[in-house]
Write a protein that holds these residues in place. Structure first.
Motif, PDB file in Angstrom:
ATOM      1  N   THR B  59      -1.679  27.577 -43.039  1.00  0.00           N
ATOM      2  CA  THR B  59      -1.183  28.116 -41.896  1.00  0.00           C
ATOM      3  C   THR B  59       0.550  26.097 -41.348  1.00  0.00           C
ATOM      4  N   GLY B  60       1.320  27.062 -39.896  1.00  0.00           N
ATOM      5  CA  GLY B  60       1.507  25.584 -39.798  1.00  0.00           C
ATOM      6  C   GLY B  60       2.644  24.698 -39.943  1.00  0.00           C
ATOM      7  N   SER B  61       3.064  23.320 -39.503  1.00  0.00           N
ATOM      8  CA  SER B  61       3.991  22.667 -40.154  1.00  0.00           C
ATOM      9  C   SER B  61       2.756  21.837 -39.788  1.00  0.00           C
ATOM     10  N   VAL B  62       3.596  20.397 -40.544  1.00  0.00           N
ATOM     11  CA  VAL B  62       3.314  19.238 -40.258  1.00  0.00           C
ATOM     12  C   VAL B  62       4.675  18.708 -39.814  1.00  0.00           C
ATOM     13  N   GLU B  63       5.531  17.743 -38.866  1.00  0.00           N
ATOM     14  CA  GLU B  63       6.736  17.661 -38.521  1.00  0.00           C
ATOM     15  C   GLU B  63       6.230  15.664 -38.428  1.00  0.00           C
ATOM     16  N   PHE B  64       7.077  14.835 -39.248  1.00  0.00           N
ATOM     17  CA  PHE B  64       7.073  13.677 -38.308  1.00  0.00           C
ATOM     18  C   PHE B  64       8.756  13.174 -38.537  1.00  0.00           C
ATOM     19  N   MET B  65       8.804  12.194 -37.854  1.00  0.00           N
ATOM     20  CA  MET B  65      10.392  12.348 -37.609  1.00  0.00           C
ATOM     21  C   MET B  65      11.116  12.601 -37.717  1.00  0.00           C
ATOM     22  N   GLY B  66      11.406  14.084 -37.113  1.00  0.00           N
ATOM     23  CA  GLY B  66      11.716  15.417 -37.238  1.00  0.00           C
ATOM     24  C   GLY B  66      11.516  15.431 -39.505  1.00  0.00           C
ATOM     25  N   GLU B  67      11.539  15.062 -39.479  1.00  0.00           N
ATOM     26  CA  GLU B  67      11.150  15.720 -41.820  1.00  0.00           C
ATOM     27  C   GLU B  67       9.709  16.774 -41.605  1.00  0.00           C
ATOM     28  N   ASN B  68       9.849  17.915 -42.334  1.00  0.00           N
ATOM     29  CA  ASN B  68       8.495  17.966 -42.216  1.00  0.00           C
ATOM     30  C   ASN B  68       8.290  18.045 -43.876  1.00  0.00           C
ATOM     31  N   LEU B  69       6.956  17.642 -44.031  1.00  0.00           N
ATOM     32  CA  LEU B  69       5.911  16.926 -44.192  1.00  0.00           C
ATOM     33  C   LEU B  69       5.066  17.778 -45.392  1.00  0.00           C
ATOM     34  N   PHE B  70       4.761  19.310 -44.353  1.00  0.00           N
ATOM     35  CA  PHE B  70       3.955  20.262 -44.902  1.00  0.00           C
ATOM     36  C   PHE B  70       3.796  20.916 -46.306  1.00  0.00           C
ATOM     37  N   HIS B  71       5.338  20.248 -47.429  1.00  0.00           N
ATOM     38  CA  HIS B  71       4.988  21.088 -48.662  1.00  0.00           C
ATOM     39  C   HIS B  71       5.080  19.772 -49.174  1.00  0.00           C
ATOM     40  N   VAL B  72       5.172  17.985 -48.734  1.00  0.00           N
ATOM     41  CA  VAL B  72       5.748  17.054 -49.663  1.00  0.00           C
ATOM     42  C   VAL B  72       4.361  16.591 -50.035  1.00  0.00           C
ATOM     43  N   ALA B  73       4.653  15.997 -51.482  1.00  0.00           N
ATOM     44  CA  ALA B  73       3.583  15.920 -52.681  1.00  0.00           C
ATOM     45  C   ALA B  73       2.470  14.482 -51.692  1.00  0.00           C
ATOM     46  N   PRO B  74       1.290  14.227 -51.838  1.00  0.00           N
ATOM     47  CA  PRO B  74       0.660  13.771 -51.344  1.00  0.00           C
ATOM     48  C   PRO B  74       0.830  11.901 -50.834  1.00  0.00           C
ATOM     49  N   HIS B  75       1.017  11.956 -52.416  1.00  0.00           N
ATOM     50  CA  HIS B  75       1.871  10.471 -53.016  1.00  0.00           C
ATOM     51  C   HIS B  75       3.378   9.959 -52.816  1.00  0.00           C
ATOM     52  N   LYS B  76       4.146  10.949 -51.665  1.00  0.00           N
ATOM     53  CA  LYS B  76       5.300  10.862 -51.230  1.00  0.00           C
ATOM     54  C   LYS B  76       5.212  10.255 -50.102  1.00  0.00           C
ATOM     55  N   ILE B  77       4.101  11.219 -49.308  1.00  0.00           N
ATOM     56  CA  ILE B  77       3.828  10.427 -47.787  1.00  0.00           C
ATOM     57  C   ILE B  77       4.587   9.832 -47.552  1.00  0.00           C
ATOM     58  N   VAL B  78       3.389   9.028 -47.777  1.00  0.00           N
ATOM     59  CA  VAL B  78       3.970   7.201 -47.391  1.00  0.00           C
ATOM     60  C   VAL B  78       5.195   6.731 -47.496  1.00  0.00           C
ATOM     61  N   SER B  79       5.910   7.168 -48.095  1.00  0.00           N
ATOM     62  CA  SER B  79       7.701   5.993 -48.019  1.00  0.00           C
ATOM     63  C   SER B  79       7.950   6.826 -46.888  1.00  0.00           C
ATOM     64  N   HIS B  80       7.379   7.648 -46.017  1.00  0.00           N
ATOM     65  CA  HIS B  80       8.251   8.670 -44.671  1.00  0.00           C
ATOM     66  C   HIS B  80       7.656   7.326 -43.615  1.00  0.00           C
ATOM     67  N   GLY B  81       6.667   6.408 -44.035  1.00  0.00           N
ATOM     68  CA  GLY B  81       6.385   5.520 -42.366  1.00  0.00           C
ATOM     69  C   GLY B  81       4.672   6.085 -42.217  1.00  0.00           C
ATOM     70  N   LEU B  82       4.058   6.929 -43.324  1.00  0.00           N
ATOM     71  CA  LEU B  82       3.214   7.537 -42.775  1.00  0.00           C
ATOM     72  C   LEU B  82       1.936   6.654 -42.757  1.00  0.00           C
ATOM     73  N   ALA B  83       1.113   6.360 -42.914  1.00  0.00           N
ATOM     74  CA  ALA B  83       0.074   5.945 -43.658  1.00  0.00           C
ATOM     75  C   ALA B  83      -1.533   5.688 -43.331  1.00  0.00           C
ATOM     76  N   GLN B  84      -2.796   6.606 -44.323  1.00  0.00           N
ATOM     77  CA  GLN B  84      -3.463   6.379 -43.238  1.00  0.00           C
ATOM     78  C   GLN B  84      -4.554   5.259 -43.751  1.00  0.00           C
ATOM     79  N   VAL B  85      -5.492   5.033 -43.060  1.00  0.00           N
ATOM     80  CA  VAL B  85      -6.491   3.835 -43.278  1.00  0.00           C
ATOM     81  C   VAL B  85      -7.773   5.371 -43.682  1.00  0.00           C
ATOM     82  N   PRO B  86      -8.966   5.836 -44.584  1.00  0.00           N
ATOM     83  CA  PRO B  86      -8.744   5.992 -44.678  1.00  0.00           C
ATOM     84  C   PRO B  86     -10.429   5.992 -44.248  1.00  0.00           C
TER      85      PRO B  86
END
Lengths: 293, 237
Positions: B59-86
């Motif tokens: 459920t729910g949503s993840v919104e990043f700088m006005g864009e909904n990332l909820f259904h974005v493929a994992p490999h496309k998320i980093v180019s939205h400006g979101l990086a993770q140090v696992p």
């Protein structure tokens, strides 16, 4: 001098195993699955080359290229339809599916080309090379096979080491999740791996049938199993390991045939594998990865 | 009120039948350091992995700088400006330090990455010394630096750090937190997941306390440091 002759034909046969083993080892390294249909892709490649040469009358080079194109597409399609839906399934399910794909390809070939053995035309013209005043002869096929193998080995190593896709492949093989965090398309990378492996299978199919010209729907299965053995022997997942394993396996097979027994040669080959794995379970060049905390 | 950068709303994540994240919502504003603290198994890592798309929420949503990332493929998320140090660093151990950094910039053009490599080496001079070395041979602290450097290579607007202090000696923990402060000064917004609540809350503008999959308390870093319940549970007194 006969020893040298045997050695060369062993290296030549081993080169074919090595090229096939590359397909197994790359797919295993990246998708962590054993693609048991790989051997049958070889057979399809050989049939395509056969058809292009015999029915269309085109040159061997064109036939090899056609076989590579068809096999590349076939590899990608197999991966998409059969393996991709099982990405998160148990590895046993994937293994059984691969065996299913193998039978599917064999039976399709049976349906299309019939069960009668086709005699593969000569692909490599020329007399080969004579050494030591004619005591040792290297056939043109053997020479081409060995050279092709060397070229593939070098090209593939460079590709994996230097190119962006090659690096992405290494990243995916280590950690799919982390690779995705970097923006690497894991599914795309797996497709590329299947494409390369299958293109190599096409080359292997043509080389194999040039040396042993009996082509039938089961042509790929035994060399496929042996190449898989070679990949495990060398250390599955390792590219140099696949090359080394393949060539050693070819040499052992030819020596076993020449000096021990033709009937027992396959048994000897697999016995060697068992011994190597007992002594070194990761294969000759396989790495045990230690994690550092 | 500053701009909301990341808005996580009502996440519910399951591992099979186990309900790991139960209606988690929180926000990160541009320029903040926000921390998620909580015990082992509270759902901190699960939350970050859901934001990065590696796990899916029902459920729910993840919104990043006005864009909904909820259904974005994992490999496309980093180019939205979101990086993770696992968590656990997860550097590519068989690749060199520099190759790891190149992987961090995978989505960027080759011509753009030289500057970023220089920036990372400036932040982590140690990595420059070891650039040709295979990452698996680095110490734990160096691997953490590499994991952070690798994430910075994508030039993220928001950097998510998962347990950067895990398994490190106290002096290295100090060093890692100094670097986090530096990055923050350079304009990177930070979402920090930590078990080391003391350290995390002392650098954070705001914090959220996760307990068994839900957010139990929230407040500024200072407030949480002084909150009795938080002190008892996470700060040892």
């Amino acid at each position: 001098m006969t020893f040298l002759t045997y050695l060369i034909s062993g290296i030549s046969l081993g080169s074919v195993y090595a090229i096939i083993a590359l397909g197994y080892t790359m797919v295993y390294g990246i998708a962590k699955m054993l693609n048991f249909a790989h051997g049958d892709v070889i057979m399809v490649g050989a049939y395509i080359a056969y058809c292009v040469m015999s029915y269309l009358g085109l040159s061997p080079i064109v036939s090899v290229i056609a076989a590579m194109i068809v096999c590349t597409l076939l590899g990608i399609i197999i991966e998409r339809l059969a393996y991709k839906p099982l990405r998160s399934a148990a590895s046993l399910a994937v293994l059984i599916t691969a065996i299913g794909v193998s039978y599917f390809l064999q039976n399709s070939a049976l349906l299309i080309w019939g069960s009668a053995t086709k005699i593969f035309p000569t692909v490599v013209a020329g007399d080969g090379v004579s050494l030591f005043g004619g005591q040792v002869r290297i056939t043109a096929v053997a020479l081409t096979t060995i050279l092709t193998c060397v070229v593939i080995m070098i090209a593939l190593t460079m590709f994996i080491k230097m190119t962006k896709i090659g690096k992405a492949m290494r990243a995916v093989s280590e950690d799919k999740g982390a690779a995705q965090l970097m923006g690497i398309n894991v599914n795309g990378t797996i497709s590329v791996t299947f494409a390369i492996g299958s293109a190599l299978a096409a080359i292997a199919g043509v080389l194999l049938c040039s040396a042993y010209p009996n082509l039938m729907p089961t042509t790929g299965s035994l060399p496929g199993i042996k190449a898989f053995t070679a990949a495990v022997f060398g250390g599955i997942g390792s590219i140099p390991g696949a090359m080394l394993g393949g060539i050693l396996l070819g040499i052992i097979e030819i020596f076993a045939k020449a000096y021990i027994s033709t009937q027992l040669s396959d048994a000897i080959v697999f016995a060697v594998l068992i011994i190597v794995l007992l002594v070194k379970p990761t294969g000759l060049l396989g790495k045990q990865i230690h994690e550092k905390v | 009120m500053s701009e909301t950068m990341l808005k996580v709303d009502n996440l519910n994540v399951y591992y099979g039948n186990i309900h790991a994240i139960k209606g988690v919502s929180f926000e990160v504003n541009r320029g903040e350091i926000v921390t998620l603290i909580g015990a082992n198994g509270a759902g901190k890592t699960t939350t970050l992995q859901t934001i990065s798309g590696l796990l899916r929420s029902r459920t729910g949503s993840v919104e990043f700088m006005g864009e909904n990332l909820f259904h974005v493929a994992p490999h496309k998320i980093v180019s939205h400006g979101l990086a993770q140090v696992p968590e656990g660093r997860r550097v590519f151990t068989q690749m060199s330090v520099e190759e790891n950094l190149e992987m961090g910039a995978y989505t960027r053009a080759k011509s753009e990455i030289a500057d970023s490599i220089a920036y990372v080496y400036e932040q982590f001079p140690r990595l420059k010394e070891r650039r040709r070395q295979v990452a698996g041979t680095l110490s734990g602290g160096e691997q953490q630096m590499l994991a952070m450097g690798r994430a910075l290579m994508s030039k993220p607007q928001l950097l998510m750090l998962d347990e950067p202090s895990m398994g490190l000696a106290p002096i290295l923990v100090e060093q890692i937190f100094d670097i986090i402060r530096n990055l923050h000064k350079d304009g990177v917004t930070i979402l920090l997941v930590e078990q080391n609540a003391q350290m995390a809350l002392s650098v954070a503008d705001r914090g959220y306390v996760l307990e068994v999959g839900s957010i139990a308390t929230t407040g500024t870093g200072m407030e949480l440091l002084e909150n009795d319940a938080v002190r008892r549970a996470y700060l040892g007194g």
